[in-house]
Design a protein around this motif. Structure first.
Motif, PDB file in Angstrom:
ATOM      1  N   TYR A   1       0.835  -1.198   0.000  1.00 19.42           N
ATOM      2  CA  TYR A   1       0.000   0.000   0.000  1.00 19.42           C
ATOM      3  C   TYR A   1       0.872   1.252   0.000  1.00 19.42           C
ATOM      4  O   TYR A   1       1.867   1.319   0.732  1.00 19.42           O
ATOM      5  CB  TYR A   1      -0.938  -0.010   1.200  1.00 19.42           C
ATOM      6  N   PRO A   2       0.518   2.259  -0.810  1.00 25.31           N
ATOM      7  CA  PRO A   2       1.341   3.475  -0.928  1.00 25.31           C
ATOM      8  C   PRO A   2       1.601   4.170   0.399  1.00 25.31           C
ATOM      9  O   PRO A   2       2.690   4.704   0.624  1.00 25.31           O
ATOM     10  CB  PRO A   2       0.520   4.360  -1.879  1.00 25.31           C
ATOM     11  N   TRP A   3       0.607   4.185   1.300  1.00 27.03           N
ATOM     12  CA  TRP A   3       0.816   4.854   2.589  1.00 27.03           C
ATOM     13  C   TRP A   3       1.927   4.188   3.389  1.00 27.03           C
ATOM     14  O   TRP A   3       2.633   4.839   4.155  1.00 27.03           O
ATOM     15  CB  TRP A   3      -0.476   4.888   3.415  1.00 27.03           C
ATOM     16  N   ALA A   4       2.087   2.884   3.200  1.00 26.48           N
ATOM     17  CA  ALA A   4       3.159   2.162   3.891  1.00 26.48           C
ATOM     18  C   ALA A   4       4.490   2.332   3.162  1.00 26.48           C
ATOM     19  O   ALA A   4       5.534   2.558   3.778  1.00 26.48           O
ATOM     20  CB  ALA A   4       2.804   0.679   3.996  1.00 26.48           C
ATOM     21  N   GLU A   5       4.449   2.238   1.855  1.00 25.66           N
ATOM     22  CA  GLU A   5       5.678   2.354   1.065  1.00 25.66           C
ATOM     23  C   GLU A   5       6.311   3.733   1.206  1.00 25.66           C
ATOM     24  O   GLU A   5       7.534   3.852   1.328  1.00 25.66           O
ATOM     25  CB  GLU A   5       5.376   2.082  -0.406  1.00 25.66           C
ATOM     26  N   ASN A   6       5.479   4.774   1.228  1.00 27.56           N
ATOM     27  CA  ASN A   6       6.001   6.148   1.245  1.00 27.56           C
ATOM     28  C   ASN A   6       6.343   6.657   2.638  1.00 27.56           C
ATOM     29  O   ASN A   6       7.259   7.469   2.795  1.00 27.56           O
ATOM     30  CB  ASN A   6       4.990   7.098   0.604  1.00 27.56           C
TER      31      ASN A   6
ATOM     32  N   PRO B   1      -4.546   1.816  10.857  1.00 31.80           N
ATOM     33  CA  PRO B   1      -3.170   1.977  10.388  1.00 31.80           C
ATOM     34  C   PRO B   1      -3.060   2.729   9.075  1.00 31.80           C
ATOM     35  O   PRO B   1      -2.157   3.554   8.901  1.00 31.80           O
ATOM     36  CB  PRO B   1      -2.675   0.532  10.249  1.00 31.80           C
ATOM     37  N   ASN B   2      -3.962   2.457   8.143  1.00 33.11           N
ATOM     38  CA  ASN B   2      -3.850   3.113   6.832  1.00 33.11           C
ATOM     39  C   ASN B   2      -4.051   4.615   6.949  1.00 33.11           C
ATOM     40  O   ASN B   2      -3.279   5.417   6.407  1.00 33.11           O
ATOM     41  CB  ASN B   2      -4.862   2.513   5.848  1.00 33.11           C
ATOM     42  N   LEU B   3      -5.082   5.039   7.687  1.00 31.51           N
ATOM     43  CA  LEU B   3      -5.376   6.467   7.830  1.00 31.51           C
ATOM     44  C   LEU B   3      -4.291   7.167   8.643  1.00 31.51           C
ATOM     45  O   LEU B   3      -3.806   8.239   8.270  1.00 31.51           O
ATOM     46  CB  LEU B   3      -6.742   6.655   8.492  1.00 31.51           C
ATOM     47  N   ALA B   4      -3.904   6.568   9.765  1.00 25.42           N
ATOM     48  CA  ALA B   4      -2.926   7.205  10.648  1.00 25.42           C
ATOM     49  C   ALA B   4      -1.565   7.348   9.961  1.00 25.42           C
ATOM     50  O   ALA B   4      -0.930   8.405  10.043  1.00 25.42           O
ATOM     51  CB  ALA B   4      -2.783   6.400  11.941  1.00 25.42           C
ATOM     52  N   ILE B   5      -1.124   6.308   9.283  1.00 27.33           N
ATOM     53  CA  ILE B   5       0.195   6.369   8.643  1.00 27.33           C
ATOM     54  C   ILE B   5       0.168   7.308   7.449  1.00 27.33           C
ATOM     55  O   ILE B   5       1.129   8.043   7.192  1.00 27.33           O
ATOM     56  CB  ILE B   5       0.656   4.953   8.253  1.00 27.33           C
TER      57      ILE B   5
ATOM     58  N   TYR C   1       2.406  10.692   9.083  1.00 25.18           N
ATOM     59  CA  TYR C   1       3.791  10.579   8.643  1.00 25.18           C
ATOM     60  C   TYR C   1       3.921  11.095   7.209  1.00 25.18           C
ATOM     61  O   TYR C   1       2.936  11.260   6.495  1.00 25.18           O
ATOM     62  CB  TYR C   1       4.250   9.123   8.696  1.00 25.18           C
ATOM     63  N   ASP C   2       5.153  11.351   6.804  1.00 28.06           N
ATOM     64  CA  ASP C   2       5.423  11.707   5.413  1.00 28.06           C
ATOM     65  C   ASP C   2       6.848  11.274   5.082  1.00 28.06           C
ATOM     66  O   ASP C   2       7.525  10.666   5.913  1.00 28.06           O
ATOM     67  CB  ASP C   2       5.210  13.206   5.154  1.00 28.06           C
ATOM     68  N   GLU C   3       7.305  11.593   3.881  1.00 23.27           N
ATOM     69  CA  GLU C   3       8.625  11.126   3.462  1.00 23.27           C
ATOM     70  C   GLU C   3       9.762  11.765   4.261  1.00 23.27           C
ATOM     71  O   GLU C   3      10.872  11.235   4.300  1.00 23.27           O
ATOM     72  CB  GLU C   3       8.804  11.362   1.962  1.00 23.27           C
TER      73      GLU C   3
ATOM     74  N   MET D   1      -0.456  -8.877   2.738  1.00 19.41           N
ATOM     75  CA  MET D   1       0.691  -9.738   3.072  1.00 19.41           C
ATOM     76  C   MET D   1       2.008  -9.051   2.746  1.00 19.41           C
ATOM     77  O   MET D   1       2.935  -9.026   3.568  1.00 19.41           O
ATOM     78  CB  MET D   1       0.595 -11.057   2.295  1.00 19.41           C
ATOM     79  N   ARG D   2       2.087  -8.493   1.551  1.00 17.31           N
ATOM     80  CA  ARG D   2       3.323  -7.843   1.130  1.00 17.31           C
ATOM     81  C   ARG D   2       3.613  -6.616   1.997  1.00 17.31           C
ATOM     82  O   ARG D   2       4.773  -6.331   2.330  1.00 17.31           O
ATOM     83  CB  ARG D   2       3.203  -7.446  -0.341  1.00 17.31           C
ATOM     84  N   THR D   3       2.575  -5.890   2.366  1.00 13.48           N
ATOM     85  CA  THR D   3       2.746  -4.696   3.203  1.00 13.48           C
ATOM     86  C   THR D   3       3.293  -5.064   4.577  1.00 13.48           C
ATOM     87  O   THR D   3       4.224  -4.422   5.085  1.00 13.48           O
ATOM     88  CB  THR D   3       1.408  -3.942   3.341  1.00 13.48           C
ATOM     89  N   LEU D   4       2.727  -6.111   5.177  1.00 10.21           N
ATOM     90  CA  LEU D   4       3.229  -6.555   6.481  1.00 10.21           C
ATOM     91  C   LEU D   4       4.661  -7.061   6.360  1.00 10.21           C
ATOM     92  O   LEU D   4       5.499  -6.797   7.235  1.00 10.21           O
ATOM     93  CB  LEU D   4       2.334  -7.658   7.048  1.00 10.21           C
TER      94      LEU D   4
END
Length: 381
Positions: free
Chosen positions: A66-71, A175-179, A183-185, A262-265
């Motif tokens: 998910y982009p929010w996790a990757e970024n 987690p998706n909304l909070a992250i 947070y940011d880059e 799965m990949r995000t975790l």
């Protein structure tokens, strides 16, 4: 001439019929003030945003995260930098999260969850963030932000929670909304969570909310139901996959959602197991840079995991046996969460070596720093 008029008349009649049909379906409500050029523009914008989100999801393949996790989260391959990173704990209900919060209180960490922004403490409408002790000098320290609700997360973002450096740890069930928003880059974080078998989690929830009159989701009427009856009507299904996907509880999730979860975790979350709580907390402490050789840390670990210590925050209830009819109903309705949990079991084993390597790196850096300080002293002499 006659043919031209007949075509025009036909077009007019068709147009009239179409409009009449639309009005009859209340698509253009007569006399409704909301039907205006502005409302049409807003509605069109919402539809466009919805299409954009759906398109983005379609474009995420099973190899994506998910982009929010990757970024906004550091990958596990990068060593933690506790002084400059704010960790986030994903609190999955009835999976040991409350115990983790209690341990954070014992360690005297500055916590952000919901407590610091409760109206009774008078800091829920502050225009600046502060860290304070709601229950006095001996109580735990909280930041006056609520990261357990959508509106609270947006307020925390507006006030600059993560950049402020006030929080030592953030707790949330979103987690998706909070992250994505906190947070940011430039301020990347670390994410962690405790996991429990979805069927055991749901059974625990069923019994807990029958008696927990202090909870917003208290359900005393569930006392009249058997586990099987409740399992058949319960709509809290595939909770973990939906939360990571940012979907509502009544939404559908797919194998693609599971694959991305799965990949995000795997790439961005430190996973702990509720039934291996002590080892999980030990790993989280390493990630957060908490020194377990310090007296207060040792005291807290002993308080929660010492020999003969009874489980805290435990609500005893009848166990549902695997293979029983109740178990099978819940497992089938939560099949994606069950598969995600089984994958988390694998990740828990795999991450041990990675996290242990952090300890070795920290030790080597500390040893190098000591040697450098010795060299500086010698040069001065």
């Amino acid at each position: 001439m006659t043919n031209r008029w007949s075509k025009t008349d036909a077009a007019f009649l068709i147009g009239f019929c179409v409009l009449a049909t639309l009005f009859s379906l209340d698509l253009f409500p007569v006399g409704d003030e909301s039907f205006s050029p502005r409302s049409l523009k807003v509605g069109r914008a919402k539809r466009n945003r919805g299409k954009a989100r759906k398109k983005a999801t379609r474009e995420l393949g099973s190899e994506a995260i998910y982009p929010w996790a990757e970024n906004n989260l550091q990958p596990l391959t990068v060593n933690p930098d506790p002084k400059n990173e704010v960790p986030l704990f994903w609190h999955i209900p009835k999976s040991g999260g409350t115990t983790v919060e209690s341990i954070a209180e014992c360690l005297d960490l500055r916590i952000t969850n919901r407590a610091g922004a409760l109206p009774k403490f008078g800091h829920d409408n502050d225009t600046e963030l502060i860290a304070y002790r709601p229950w006095g000098a001996r109580g735990p320290t909280y930041v006056n932000a609520d990261t357990t609700s959508n509106s609270g997360i947006l307020r925390a973002e507006h006030l600059g929670l993560v950049p402020s450096g006030l929080a030592d740890i953030i707790f949330t069930s979103y987690p998706n909304l909070a992250i994505a928003h906190l947070y940011d880059e430039s301020h990347k974080g670390r994410a962690m969570g405790l996991f429990r078998h979805p069927v055991d989690r749901l059974v625990s929830k069923f019994y807990y909310l029958q008696i927990a009159d202090w909870e917003r989701t208290y359900h005393p009427n569930w006392k009249r139901l058997s586990v099987k009856q409740w399992a058949e009507v319960n709509n809290d299904n595939n909770f973990m996959v939906k939360k990571l996907a940012g979907k509502r509880m009544n939404a559908q999730v797919s194998d693609l959602d599971l694959a991305i979860a799965m990949r995000t975790l795997q790439e961005r979350f430190y996973v702990g197991m509720m039934d291996q709580m002590e080892e999980s907390i030990r790993r989280f402490n390493i990630v957060m840079g908490i020194d377990e050789t310090k007296e207060n840390t040792k005291k807290c670990m002993e308080e929660y995991f010492g020999h003969g210590v009874e489980k805290k925050n435990s609500n005893s209830h009848p166990k549902v046996e695997e293979g029983s009819e109740e178990w099978e109903i819940l497992a089938e309705k939560n099949s994606l969460d069950v598969r995600l949990y089984e994958y988390v079991l694998e990740l828990f084993d795999e991450q041990k070596e990675t996290i242990e390597s952090y300890s070795m790196s920290a030790f080597e850096e500390e040893d190098t720093t000591v040697e450098e300080e010795k060299d500086i002293v010698k040069e001065r002499e």
